[in-house]
Write an enzyme that holds these catalytic residues in place. Structure first.
Site, PDB file in Angstrom:
ATOM      1  CG  ASP A   1       6.288  30.628  55.458  1.00 43.82           C
ATOM      2  OD1 ASP A   1       7.301  29.429  55.570  1.00 43.82           O
ATOM      3  OD2 ASP A   1       5.286  31.283  56.012  1.00 43.82           O
ATOM      4  CB  SER A   2       4.436  27.725  54.061  1.00 43.59           C
ATOM      5  OG  SER A   2       4.263  27.608  55.962  1.00 43.59           O
TER       6      SER A   2
ATOM      7  CE1 TYR B   1       3.450  25.428  50.704  1.00 41.73           C
ATOM      8  CE2 TYR B   1       5.725  25.645  50.821  1.00 41.73           C
ATOM      9  CZ  TYR B   1       4.740  25.727  50.286  1.00 41.73           C
ATOM     10  OH  TYR B   1       4.079  26.842  49.389  1.00 41.73           O
TER      11      TYR B   1
ATOM     12  CB  CYS C   1       9.545  27.993  54.552  1.00 44.05           C
ATOM     13  SG  CYS C   1       8.158  25.805  54.770  1.00 44.05           S
TER      14      CYS C   1
ATOM     15  CD  GLU D   1      -0.834  30.331  58.415  1.00 40.82           C
ATOM     16  OE1 GLU D   1      -1.813  30.314  57.521  1.00 40.82           O
ATOM     17  OE2 GLU D   1       0.105  30.262  58.390  1.00 40.82           O
TER      18      GLU D   1
ATOM     19  CB  CYS E   1       8.340  26.243  62.542  1.00 39.83           C
ATOM     20  SG  CYS E   1       6.991  26.782  61.380  1.00 39.83           S
TER      21      CYS E   1
ATOM     22  CG  HIS F   1       3.973  29.078  60.827  1.00 38.48           C
ATOM     23  ND1 HIS F   1       4.469  29.168  60.204  1.00 38.48           N
ATOM     24  CD2 HIS F   1       2.323  29.841  60.571  1.00 38.48           C
ATOM     25  CE1 HIS F   1       3.538  28.622  59.166  1.00 38.48           C
ATOM     26  NE2 HIS F   1       2.243  29.549  59.608  1.00 38.48           N
TER      27      HIS F   1
END
Length: 280
Positions: A19-20, A51, A82, A161, A193, A195
């Protein structure tokens, strides 16, 4: 080496997940839960996150570098955890590899198409995933009558994040992003996504109980299990005690990654190693 022994070795080889950044840990968590015998090698591109605001060419280049690194770990399958990389690079990667590769878009799209009752599906994702229209393509490929509306939510990734999962700032931004989807009266929303499942409770509260939230991380792990069964690659053996079952690699900020990973995974992460991904 005998064919039988070779197959046993293939079955015990790890699954590569990338993943990013930290979002793909939601996919890793589901794989750990649903296929507990499997070994994992996870790579988070923490130096180059996000990304979602990068071009197709850049995301494809990054994805190829990561795949080359995962190949050095002798993985038996790769999960592109991702959505942006799944939208932009999955087709190229699939053509270049002779091991199974799975992205996170198709499994989520399939479930959303089945779940909707009023034929209105919303997708929240990065700008890259939304502009690719990949969810619309897959969903309307299943049922052309479904109306799909996409909404880019670029600030969700940095908020996650930074660990601001339950924070007034996240609430405020989520309300702004989601208001137009509420106005359209969607009944199904894809968390497009990896996240986003980490702020699922916030999104669910704002959208209301009548909206079904689709978590592609959960669906991807299910599809991966089916794929490994079909290819006769499921690991039948529990890893021996003391085996390093889960390995984590990042391109930057290993301590921050480790702290975050330990907050969402119940398997204690002892270390995350930094590698120079540009070398691959």
């Amino acid at each position: 080496m005998s064919a039988k022994r070779e197959q046993t070795e293939r079955k015990s080889a790890p699954i590569g997940v990338f993943d990013s950044g930290v979002g793909g840990l939601t996919v890793a968590r589901e794989i750990m839960r649903q296929i507990p015998n499997e070994r994992l090698v996870y790579f988070g591109d923490t130096a180059r996150v996000p990304y979602g605001n990068k071009s197709k060419e850049t995301v494809t280049k990054f994805s190829r570098q990561i795949v080359r690194f995962l190949e050095t770990q002798n993985v038996k399958a790769i999960v592109v955890a991702c959505n942006t990389a799944s939208a932009y690079a999955l087709d190229e990667i699939e053509q270049e590899l002779d091991i199974p590769v799975i992205g996170v878009v198709k499994p989520g799209a399939k479930v959303a198409a089945q779940a909707t009752r009023n034929g209105k599906v919303g997708v929240i994702a990065t700008a890259g995933t939304i502009s690719s229209k990949i969810y619309t393509e897959y969903i309307q490929g299943i049922n052309p009558d479904i109306y799909v509306v996409g909404k880019a939510c670029p600030l969700f990734v940095p908020l996650v994040e930074e660990g601001l999962l339950k924070d007034p700032v996240t609430d405020e931004i989520a309300m702004r992003y989601l208001s137009e989807l509420k106005d359209i009266d969607i009944d199904t929303l894809i968390l497009g996504c990896t996240h986003y499942p980490l702020i699922r409770s916030t999104i669910g509260r704002i959208m209301g109980e009548h909206v079904t939230l689709v978590n592609p991380a959960y669906e991807t792990a299910r599809e991966l299990k089916e794929l490994l069964e079909k290819e006769d690659l499921l690991n039948p053996m529990e890893p021996a005690l003391g085996t390093n079952q889960y390995q984590f690699y990042v391109s930057d900020a290993a301590d921050k990654f480790k702290t975050f990973a330990n907050s969402i995974l119940k398997y204690g992460i002892l270390s995350a190693k930094i590698i120079n991904i540009e070398e691959y």
